[in-house]
Design a protein around this motif. Structure first.
Motif, short mmCIF file in Angstrom:
data_model
loop_
_atom_site.label_atom_id
_atom_site.label_comp_id
_atom_site.label_asym_id
_atom_site.label_seq_id
_atom_site.Cartn_x
_atom_site.Cartn_y
_atom_site.Cartn_z
N THR A 1 35.60 53.36 -4.18
CA THR A 1 36.82 54.16 -4.08
C THR A 1 37.98 53.31 -3.56
OG1 THR A 1 35.44 56.08 -3.58
CG2 THR A 1 37.78 56.27 -3.11
N LEU B 1 28.97 57.63 -11.30
CA LEU B 1 30.23 57.81 -10.55
C LEU B 1 31.30 58.42 -11.45
CD1 LEU B 1 30.44 54.42 -8.58
CD2 LEU B 1 29.62 56.63 -7.78
N TYR C 1 35.60 60.02 -11.08
CA TYR C 1 36.72 60.02 -10.14
C TYR C 1 37.86 60.88 -10.69
CZ TYR C 1 38.89 56.54 -13.21
OH TYR C 1 39.43 55.88 -14.29
N VAL D 1 36.27 59.86 -5.50
CA VAL D 1 35.14 59.38 -6.33
C VAL D 1 33.90 60.18 -5.94
CG1 VAL D 1 33.73 57.41 -6.99
CG2 VAL D 1 36.18 57.10 -6.51
#
Length: 456
Positions: free
Chosen positions: A51, A86, A88, A139
């Motif tokens: 992040t 992941l 975001y 994130v």
């Protein structure tokens, strides 16, 4: 009642194997607990680092683009990428999504716009604030990924036990069997000791923990051997010391009775003679009982039962010429070899023959059935009614309803001797075709066959 028995070595192997499995499982559980915490730290650190590194790139890219009302979706660089954990979003201070990754929609994350970690549902969030808290980069990491990593690690730790536990059980069994071999040898040696084998147990090679057991057993065997020898000597000496004066008393009384002339005196002398004869018979049975309880039925030598049977029957016929004896032989006439003491078998066989001759109905034969398995059955028609349970006659001094002279010890002696010879005395009764009641005594030298006959 027989108690359930179990193997000491098998119990040790099973207990140790179960203990190893439990300890391994506990160890794996503790390791997984620690690994889970370490995994969370590693994944959180990676989430935070991702992040923080993504923040300046996203901000720079955001300000290079034209301002639009709709959230901007970052295109996927590789179409063959499947393991993307992941995601975001870039949000303004009001919470509106300005930009988001290709693998998440434009719906705002449930995480608040506060810098730091946040967990909800199956996702873990990390938020970074930029440009004086007007732009927020969030994130998200999938918690399923962490659980999958923990599960795979647990399987990797547990799977070896499936292969190592059987090997450990075999190794433990080998060690336990070798360690308990002296105990097993001692068990075999003690079980081999009986009235016919009272030799001391060899204590060579025994560990110190059990070395005192055979020492105590040897002491007990020595005392038992001396006691049994003393009982046998007492029986033999008593037979010699008591029979001689009693026989002399019988002879003198017979001479005295022959010299008496008055009928009253002669009748009294006859009663004395009858009492002495009964005393002689009782003494003979008591001496036989004493010898039986001294353990004469046990022997190490083997003999031909058929030859001994023929000899005893011929002797009985010679001493009791008025008795009619019928012999029924079943099966082949091959020699029947048994491990028993000939004197003990002669006492047992003669007692059931005397029992049949004394309590049998006059004019009816004594039937002897001899089969190849070593069973000898003597049957006779009885004069007096039998008890409902004929096994009562194997007790001492139980003679039933008969008035015939007897000691009531014959069948008790036979029962004791047969137990020592590894067999049993089986008593029974049946009704003949003509209505006569037949009493049967069976000498069965095979204990398993005797148990089956008694169960019937």
């Amino acid at each position: 009642m027989r108690r359930n028995q179990y193997s000491l070595s098998g119990h040790l192997v099973l207990s140790i194997s179960v203990m190893l499995a439990i300890l391994w499982a506990v160890g794996v559980g503790l390791a997984i607990h620690v690994m889970r915490g370490e995994f969370d730290e590693v994944f959180d650190s990676g989430l935070q680092e991702t992040t923080e590194r993504l923040a300046p790139l996203v901000v720079d890219d955001f300000f290079r683009r034209d301002t639009v009302d709709e959230p901007y979706r970052i295109a996927q660089l590789r179409s063959d990428s499947t393991d993307e954990y992941l995601t975001y979003q870039v949000r303004d201070a009001s919470g509106r999504v300005l930009m988001h990754s290709h693998n998440v929609d434009a719906v705002p994350y449930p995480a608040p716009l506060v810098p730091g970690f946040w967990s909800e549902g199956d996702r873990r969030f990390f938020t970074v604030a930029t440009i004086k808290d007007t732009l927020f980069i969030q994130v998200a990491d999938s918690l399923e990924h962490r659980q999958e990593a923990t599960l795979e690690s647990a399987i990797a730790l547990l799977s070896p036990i499936l292969f190592l536990l059987p090997i450990a059980m075999l190794a433990t069994g080998w060690i336990v069997v070798r360690a308990t071999k002296p105990i097993d040898n001692l068990r075999v040696a003690i079980s081999a000791r009986d009235g016919a084998n009272l030799e001391p147990i060899d204590i060579a090679g025994l560990p110190a923990e059990i070395a005192t057991i055979p020492l105590s057993v040897n002491t007990l065997l020595g005392r038992l051997k001396l006691a049994m020898q003393a009982e046998r000597d007492l029986a033999a000496n008593s037979a010699h010391e008591l029979r001689t004066p009693l026989a002399g008393a019988l002879a003198q009384t017979e001479l005295l009775a022959g010299q008496l002339e008055r009928p009253s005196d002669k009748a009294r002398a006859d009663r004395v003679l009858e009492a002495l004869r009964r005393l002689s018979q009782m003494l003979e049975k008591l001496l036989q009982l004493s010898r039986a309880e001294a353990g004469i039925g046990l022997a190490d030598s083997v003999l031909d039962l058929s030859a001994l049977f023929d000899l005893l029957v011929e002797e009985f016929r010679r001493t009791n010429p008025s008795s009619q004896v019928e012999i029924v032989r079943k099966g082949s006439q091959a020699p029947i070899v048994k491990r028993l003491d000939p004197d003990a078998f002669a006492i047992a066989f003669n007692n059931i023959l005397e029992n049949a001759q004394r309590y049998g109905m006059p004019g009816h034969p004594i039937t002897i059935i001899h089969d190849p398995a070593g069973r000898i059955t003597v049957s006779n028609v009885v004069v007096d009614p039998l008890e409902p349970d004929v096994n009562i006659y194997r007790r001492r001094f139980r003679r039933g309803n008969s008035r015939a002279p007897g000691s009531g010890l014959g069948l008790a002696i036979v029962d004791t001797l047969m137990s020592q010879m590894g067999g049993a005395l089986v008593l029974g009764s049946r009704n003949a075709a003509n209505g006569d009641v037949v009493f049967e005594c069976t000498l069965d030298l095979d204990a398993s066959n005797a148990a089956t006959m008694q169960a019937r």
